[in-house]
Write a protein that holds these residues in place. Structure first.
Motif, PDB file in Angstrom:
ATOM      1  N   LYS A   1       0.831  -1.206   0.000  1.00 29.24           N
ATOM      2  CA  LYS A   1       0.000   0.000   0.000  1.00 29.24           C
ATOM      3  C   LYS A   1       0.861   1.250   0.000  1.00 29.24           C
ATOM      4  N   THR A   2       1.905   1.231   0.837  1.00 30.02           N
ATOM      5  CA  THR A   2       2.734   2.438   0.954  1.00 30.02           C
ATOM      6  C   THR A   2       3.446   2.765  -0.349  1.00 30.02           C
ATOM      7  N   VAL A   3       3.723   1.755  -1.159  1.00 33.32           N
ATOM      8  CA  VAL A   3       4.369   2.082  -2.423  1.00 33.32           C
ATOM      9  C   VAL A   3       3.323   2.381  -3.500  1.00 33.32           C
ATOM     10  N   GLY A   4       2.066   2.465  -3.116  1.00 33.24           N
ATOM     11  CA  GLY A   4       1.022   2.882  -4.048  1.00 33.24           C
ATOM     12  C   GLY A   4       0.407   1.761  -4.834  1.00 33.24           C
ATOM     13  N   GLY A   5       0.614   0.534  -4.371  1.00 31.71           N
ATOM     14  CA  GLY A   5       0.022  -0.589  -5.084  1.00 31.71           C
ATOM     15  C   GLY A   5      -1.447  -0.725  -4.771  1.00 31.71           C
ATOM     16  N   GLN A   6      -2.255  -1.005  -5.791  1.00 33.91           N
ATOM     17  CA  GLN A   6      -3.685  -1.146  -5.572  1.00 33.91           C
ATOM     18  C   GLN A   6      -4.194  -2.499  -6.027  1.00 33.91           C
ATOM     19  N   ASN A   7      -3.543  -3.013  -7.049  1.00 29.11           N
ATOM     20  CA  ASN A   7      -4.034  -4.229  -7.659  1.00 29.11           C
ATOM     21  C   ASN A   7      -3.837  -5.423  -6.724  1.00 29.11           C
ATOM     22  N   LYS A   8      -4.940  -6.084  -6.412  1.00 27.16           N
ATOM     23  CA  LYS A   8      -4.909  -7.218  -5.474  1.00 27.16           C
ATOM     24  C   LYS A   8      -4.086  -8.383  -6.021  1.00 27.16           C
ATOM     25  N   SER A   9      -4.321  -8.716  -7.289  1.00 25.77           N
ATOM     26  CA  SER A   9      -3.658  -9.916  -7.818  1.00 25.77           C
ATOM     27  C   SER A   9      -2.164  -9.686  -7.990  1.00 25.77           C
ATOM     28  N   CYS A  10      -1.804  -8.420  -8.159  1.00 23.30           N
ATOM     29  CA  CYS A  10      -0.371  -8.137  -8.236  1.00 23.30           C
ATOM     30  C   CYS A  10       0.270  -8.447  -6.885  1.00 23.30           C
ATOM     31  N   LEU A  11      -0.413  -8.057  -5.841  1.00 25.36           N
ATOM     32  CA  LEU A  11       0.097  -8.350  -4.498  1.00 25.36           C
ATOM     33  C   LEU A  11       0.178  -9.863  -4.285  1.00 25.36           C
ATOM     34  N   LEU A  12      -0.831 -10.566  -4.779  1.00 26.50           N
ATOM     35  CA  LEU A  12      -0.817 -12.024  -4.635  1.00 26.50           C
ATOM     36  C   LEU A  12       0.365 -12.647  -5.362  1.00 26.50           C
ATOM     37  N   LEU A  13       0.612 -12.144  -6.544  1.00 30.48           N
ATOM     38  CA  LEU A  13       1.759 -12.645  -7.306  1.00 30.48           C
ATOM     39  C   LEU A  13       3.047 -12.391  -6.536  1.00 30.48           C
ATOM     40  N   LEU A  14       3.149 -11.173  -6.023  1.00 30.80           N
ATOM     41  CA  LEU A  14       4.339 -10.805  -5.262  1.00 30.80           C
ATOM     42  C   LEU A  14       4.503 -11.734  -4.071  1.00 30.80           C
ATOM     43  N   LYS A  15       3.406 -11.993  -3.402  1.00 33.45           N
ATOM     44  CA  LYS A  15       3.424 -12.887  -2.241  1.00 33.45           C
ATOM     45  C   LYS A  15       3.882 -14.281  -2.651  1.00 33.45           C
ATOM     46  N   GLY A  16       3.351 -14.727  -3.787  1.00 29.04           N
ATOM     47  CA  GLY A  16       3.695 -16.061  -4.258  1.00 29.04           C
ATOM     48  C   GLY A  16       5.166 -16.186  -4.601  1.00 29.04           C
ATOM     49  N   LEU A  17       5.725 -15.115  -5.133  1.00 33.54           N
ATOM     50  CA  LEU A  17       7.143 -15.154  -5.509  1.00 33.54           C
ATOM     51  C   LEU A  17       8.035 -15.008  -4.286  1.00 33.54           C
ATOM     52  N   LEU A  18       7.585 -14.235  -3.321  1.00 36.43           N
ATOM     53  CA  LEU A  18       8.375 -14.016  -2.120  1.00 36.43           C
ATOM     54  C   LEU A  18       7.938 -14.961  -1.002  1.00 36.43           C
ATOM     55  N   GLU A  19       7.597 -16.162  -1.360  1.00 36.79           N
ATOM     56  CA  GLU A  19       7.238 -17.192  -0.390  1.00 36.79           C
ATOM     57  C   GLU A  19       8.520 -17.701   0.268  1.00 36.79           C
ATOM     58  N   TYR A  20       8.467 -17.838   1.604  1.00 35.40           N
ATOM     59  CA  TYR A  20       9.675 -18.303   2.294  1.00 35.40           C
ATOM     60  C   TYR A  20      10.074 -19.710   1.864  1.00 35.40           C
ATOM     61  N   ASP A  21       9.126 -20.619   1.946  1.00 37.61           N
ATOM     62  CA  ASP A  21       9.441 -22.016   1.653  1.00 37.61           C
ATOM     63  C   ASP A  21       9.634 -22.200   0.146  1.00 37.61           C
ATOM     64  N   PRO A  22      10.833 -22.606  -0.262  1.00 35.81           N
ATOM     65  CA  PRO A  22      11.086 -22.745  -1.705  1.00 35.81           C
ATOM     66  C   PRO A  22      10.132 -23.731  -2.378  1.00 35.81           C
ATOM     67  N   ILE A  23       9.622 -24.669  -1.602  1.00 32.79           N
ATOM     68  CA  ILE A  23       8.700 -25.645  -2.209  1.00 32.79           C
ATOM     69  C   ILE A  23       7.357 -24.981  -2.520  1.00 32.79           C
ATOM     70  N   GLU A  24       6.981 -24.042  -1.655  1.00 33.20           N
ATOM     71  CA  GLU A  24       5.695 -23.381  -1.839  1.00 33.20           C
ATOM     72  C   GLU A  24       5.771 -22.222  -2.827  1.00 33.20           C
ATOM     73  N   ARG A  25       6.958 -21.744  -3.046  1.00 35.22           N
ATOM     74  CA  ARG A  25       7.113 -20.565  -3.907  1.00 35.22           C
ATOM     75  C   ARG A  25       6.590 -20.870  -5.310  1.00 35.22           C
ATOM     76  N   LEU A  26       6.067 -19.875  -5.960  1.00 37.49           N
ATOM     77  CA  LEU A  26       5.568 -20.056  -7.325  1.00 37.49           C
ATOM     78  C   LEU A  26       6.696 -20.512  -8.235  1.00 37.49           C
ATOM     79  N   THR A  27       6.382 -21.421  -9.129  1.00 35.89           N
ATOM     80  CA  THR A  27       7.359 -21.751 -10.164  1.00 35.89           C
ATOM     81  C   THR A  27       7.140 -20.787 -11.322  1.00 35.89           C
ATOM     82  N   ALA A  28       8.121 -20.732 -12.197  1.00 33.93           N
ATOM     83  CA  ALA A  28       7.994 -19.829 -13.346  1.00 33.93           C
ATOM     84  C   ALA A  28       6.754 -20.193 -14.154  1.00 33.93           C
TER      85      ALA A  28
END
Lengths: 370, 651
Positions: free
Chosen positions: B563-590
């Motif tokens: 939010k602080t960086v001005g993001g509004q799009n929900k799915s963009c945040l979801l994508l970001l979350k998926g890529l920045l997943e701690y567990d490498p197994i859970e992280r999104l694949t390409a």
């Protein structure tokens, strides 16, 4: 592509035809003659790129590789580099010992098991002190030429992977389909593996895709060896030798093993009685050997589903049929398989007459003038 | 003497022109010294003996090669350098020759070898002791440029000629100047359609108005897929096709008939590899469209020269000063050889395409396509002087293309291991090209643990948490973490986890320090990882240090950050979350990331990431203070090059 042979540079840039290979070699001979004529190199009798020389080079590479405990894949890559390089460069203008060392050095880097240049040079120097300069820059320098000659196409696809894929395929597939039910025993796998090791002496890797070589190796192991074992002449060789060598070493190439193969194939091709003392005259031992194999199965956890059971002979025929069935349906280019097979049989025939000292002397004369 | 081959060997390698040409009377002072030395030892100055000594160091062969090698300077004109780093330098260059001497190539080695000896004789009769091998080549090459057949294409600014040039590159790659090009013309190589495709795309793009362009490029990708599909007998291919289909899904297109058209044309190409007339007419039509944009059809290259820091390149020329060589050359570095071998194999729209690799005087030059921009520069443009967000469409297209390139790498069993904005190039047509594969390596069937090869991978800010925890075996997911960081950086215009790197202990290079500060930055935004979230957390080697150094618990904070960086799009945040997943197994694949809902909603992903932008990003800065790509390699012998260098400087 690196995961995909069909888009790889090995196929698009470095797969030759018999004709183009022949042309390359012809031009190389012309060049060689020109260089000799101009006094740039001297003529060295006995330095010919024939099977004898290639077996010698192969042995050099294996020897050095063993000393450094280098993995088979790196060794194989080095062998391909060697053959590639020598399609473009004459034996008489280089130092083969240095070439072997450099090939191995580069191959180790490519296969991600790098050896320090100093280590590799010093080991090579231990083996061939009079031929390898102490100065490591010589290897380093040669590295550039080697890579340049290959046009920096360095990733190599090997038949070992295809072999393992074949094995997995055989085990996974439904028996009703594609000759399934045919299984490769670990002994046969080892045998095929060794045949692939030997295949690097031939031009096969410049001419054919890896899977063709792998399937040929399986064919030699399964069909030819077994035919030999149960053939009319009744000279049982393969089984004894095979299990011995499989038990002794898993990943290394051994000359003794090659000899055994060679004898198998020779007795096959020429139907000569085998006189190798090691194997004994075990005409009557066939069944015994097989049941031996059967005993080994549960111990070593092989996937052999009792195909080698007591009534071995019949089962083998069935297995060969299954394998043939697979070949027939596999869409593998059988012409190519036959070509590789021919090359391999030729190689083993020549190996029987291999004369190391002759090559050694010729090289010593070429490189040291003595 | 035989017992001590190095005495001669030390110099024979590079002095071969002299030591071999015993009857030629050309001898620099070096070779005199060497010869004296040599004769003094052997006492029998027989030609045969000399040959036999030099042969230990592969002298005759090197000599032959050195004489026929084309210098990088005869092929490319250096415009300036664009980046410099520890690896070396990247130069911007353009091709000097519109069309290479194809005749020579067809004739193969025989012709070039005869040429060798003719040239050789020329040298000798000229008695030119200082005649430099490369200079020599430049001359001979220039001469061949005047070949009547090439006249039509000598003008660099004629767009058609640039296409010639391009085609030349195809043919060059297909026929690695050797006899076996025969075999290849019989069995046209499978990657030819891809090559052509890429070239066409690169030439079409400027010509098309933006909307058409999109469709057009899609056609091409599809054609590409089909061309591949035709020969796919292989899983990787199918996977790639699948990937292309995924592309088709996310960017709606119904240009199938066109695609087939294209494929047919490509097949035509295929079947008539020798007939240049067809190819020409085909490409000429393409080129005509190009003219309208007024873009010069000149193709630019980036030439990466690897620094050969630790070696004695000058030794052959100044060893008579030092007497003995103390500098140790340890061969081509693992990184350089990886980059060479991997670049040679890869061919994908979103990976920097390698055109050529030249080895000259112990230097490596990797010639690739030139990209006008990179992400670092784009981010900088948006954050200076005041912060202006990158339009969502651009961000989305960039990230999608990055993921596409990463997927391609992963499908080829390669991980990049150094993804960061500076390594993501973008062409002036808004096409992402992932570059710098110096840390990339194949990971199928590793013979030794990944950690053994390289203790530290990925630039600190983009390093995945499992790497920070000292994992010995990691997966391609480390690249996806980096992509997540890049996405965050595109959104916020500054690195999301800007930690300070704990320097390695110089006295103990074996131990890698725990990157407390970097991990701190990560937990501040993502929260402290919990075992529920990351089951294998306590299995990592650095888990203890992690517990000790970061005892405080942080709550997940990514949404607030977004939010602080001005993001509004929900799915963009979801994508970001998926890529920045701690567990490498859970992280999104390409693969999964590419079909993330974010990419399926409006605005659609564009093939040209810059589409719809009202401004143009500034061009890459070119430094011209050092155009001397050869420098440091020739020792005292570069008179010929100094001249050309001066000329360039004046310009």
């Amino acid at each position: 592509m690196s995961a995909d042979f069909w888009n790889s540079t090995q196929r698009t840039k470095w797969q030759l035809t018999r004709y183009s290979l022949f042309e390359n070699r012809r031009k190389l001979l012309l060049l060689e003659r020109k260089m000799i004529h101009n006094g740039i190199i001297k003529d060295a009798p006995g330095i010919v790129y024939d099977a004898n020389m290639r077996i010698y080079l192969h042995n050099l590479l294996v020897k050095l590789g063993r000393r450094l405990n280098i993995r088979q894949i790196a060794l194989a890559t080095a062998e391909v580099y060697l053959t590639r390089f020598l399609t473009k460069v004459s034996l008489k203008e280089i130092n083969l010992y240095l070439l072997v060392t450099t090939c191995l050095y580069v191959a180790c880097k490519i296969e991600e098991c790098p050896q320090h240049i100093r280590v590799i040079t010093s080991e090579a120097r231990n083996l061939w002190p009079e031929y390898i300069p102490q100065d490591i820059t010589k290897v380093a320098e040669f590295e550039f030429y080697l890579i340049e000659e290959m046009d920096s196409y360095l990733v190599i696809h090997h038949p070992y992977k295809s072999l393992l894929q074949l094995r997995d395929f055989f085990t996974s597939v439904n028996p009703q389909y594609m000759g399934g039910g045919f299984l490769l025993t670990s002994e046969e796998l080892q045998n095929s593996w060794s045949i692939i090791n030997d295949s690097y002496i031939t031009d096969a890797h410049l001419l054919f895709p890896p899977h063709v070589i792998a399937i040929t190796a399986v064919y030699i192991t399964v069909v030819l060896n077994q035919q030999n074992k149960h053939g009319n002449d009744g000279v049982g060789v393969g089984s004894t030798g095979g299990s011995n060598s499989a038990g002794s070493q898993q990943t290394s190439i051994s000359n003794e093993k090659a000899d055994i193969q060679l004898d198998d194939l020779l007795s096959l091709t020429y139907s000569l009685p085998n006189e190798n003392g090691d194997n004994g005259s075990n005409t009557g031992n066939n069944i015994g050997n097989n049941s031996n194999n059967g005993d080994r199965v549960p111990k070593s956890g092989e996937i052999n589903s009792g195909a080698n059971g007591a009534n071995g002979g019949m089962d083998h025929l069935v297995r060969i049929d299954q394998f043939r069935e697979f070949l027939a349906r596999s869409h593998i280019n059988l012409d190519e398989v036959v070509e590789v097979l021919q090359d391999m049989v030729n190689l083993y025939a020549i190996w029987n007459r291999y004369n190391e000292s002759q090559v050694k002397r010729a090289l010593s004369f070429q490189l040291l003038n003595r | 003497m035989n017992g001590n081959p190095n005495v001669n060997g030390g110099a024979a390698g590079s002095l071969m022109p002299n030591s071999m040409a015993m009857n030629s009377g050309n001898a620099s002072s070096n070779s005199n010294a060497n010869n004296r030395n040599h004769f003094g030892m052997s006492m029998v100055p027989q030609p045969t003996l000399m040959a036999s000594n030099s042969i230990l160091t592969v002298g005759p062969y090197k000599h032959r090669k050195d004489l026929t090698r084309e210098s990088v300077l005869s092929k490319y004109q250096i415009i300036g350098y664009i980046a410099a780093g520890t690896y070396g330098k990247v130069y911007k260059a353009k091709s000097k020759k519109p069309q290479e001497k194809e005749g020579d190539e067809v004739n193969g080695s025989e012709a070039s070898n005869t040429a060798l000896y003719n040239r050789n004789e020329m040298n000798q009769t000229a008695g030119d002791g200082t005649n430099h091998v490369n200079g020599n080549n430049v001359n001979s090459f220039n001469a061949s440029n005047n070949h009547p057949g090439n006249n039509s294409s000598t003008a660099n600014y004629n767009p058609i000629s640039s296409l010639h040039l391009n085609q030349h590159h195809v043919s060059h790659h297909l026929n690695p100047h050797y006899g076996h090009n025969k075999s290849q013309s019989q069995n046209p190589s499978q990657n030819q359609p891809q090559n052509i495709n890429q070239q066409q795309s690169s030439f079409q793009t400027p010509a098309q108005p933006s909307t058409q362009l999109q469709a057009h490029l899609q056609v091409q990708t599809q054609a590409h897929g089909q061309a591949q599909g035709q020969q796919s007998s292989n899983t990787a291919n199918q996977l790639q096709q699948g990937q292309l289909q995924a592309q088709g899904r996310s960017i709606t297109t119904d240009a199938n008939s066109q695609a087939q058209d294209q494929t047919m044309r490509l097949n035509q190409h295929h079947q008539v590899p020798g007939s240049s007339s067809i190819t020409d007419s085909n490409s000429q039509t393409k080129q005509d469209g190009d003219k309208s944009t007024g873009e010069p059809g000149e193709q630019l290259f980036a030439i990466k020269k690897f620094k050969n820091d630790n070696h004695s390149s000058n030794k052959s020329y100044n060893h008579d000063i030092n007497g003995n060589e103390i500098i140790h050359y340890t061969g081509i570095s693992q990184s350089a050889i990886r980059e060479m071998s991997i670049c040679r194999e890869l061919n994908n729209k979103n990976i920097t395409k390698t055109m050529d690799i030249l080895l000259e005087n112990k230097s490596i030059y990797i010639v690739s396509e030139f990209c006008e921009h990179d992400l670092l520069q784009i981010i900088h443009y948006h954050s200076h002087p005041e912060v202006r967000q990158i339009p969502e469409r651009t961000t989305k297209s960039l990230i999608w293309q990055i993921l596409n390139g990463v997927l391609f790498l992963h499908k080829n069993w390669i991980f990049h291991r150094d993804l960061k904005p500076a390594n993501i190039m973008v062409t002036s047509n808004g096409v992402v090209k992932i570059g710098d594969l110096g840390l990339a390596r194949k990971f199928n069937n590793p013979l030794q643990s990944l950690y053994t090869g390289d203790k530290v991978v990925v630039t600190i800010w983009y390093r995945a948490p499992e790497l920070l925890l000292g994992t010995r075996n990691y997966t391609p997911s480390i690249d996806l973490w980096a992509v997540g960081c890049i996405l965050a950086e595109l959104l916020s215009l500054r690195p999301i986890f800007k930690g300070e790197e704990a320097k390695m202990d110089i006295n103990n290079k074996k131990s890698v320090p725990f990157q407390t500060n970097q991990f701190q930055k990560i937990v501040e935004i993502l929260g402290t990882p919990t075992p529920e979230q990351w089951p294998s957390l306590n299995k990592y080697p650095e888990y203890v240090s992690f517990k000790q150094q970061l005892p405080n618990n942080y709550n997940p904070n990514l949404a607030t950050w977004y939010k602080t960086v001005g993001g509004q799009n929900k799915s963009c945040l979801l994508l970001l979350k998926g890529l920045l997943e701690y567990d490498p197994i859970e992280r999104l694949t390409a693969e999964n990331a590419l079909v993330h809902p974010y990419f399926l909603e409006q605005p659609k992903v564009c093939e040209n990431a810059f589409e719809g932008l009202s401004y143009k990003y500034p061009k890459r800065r070119i430094y011209t203070d050092d155009n001397d790509i050869i420098s440091g390699m020739q020792g005292g012998k570069r008179h010929g090059f100094d001249e050309s260098k001066n000329r360039k400087r004046q310009r």
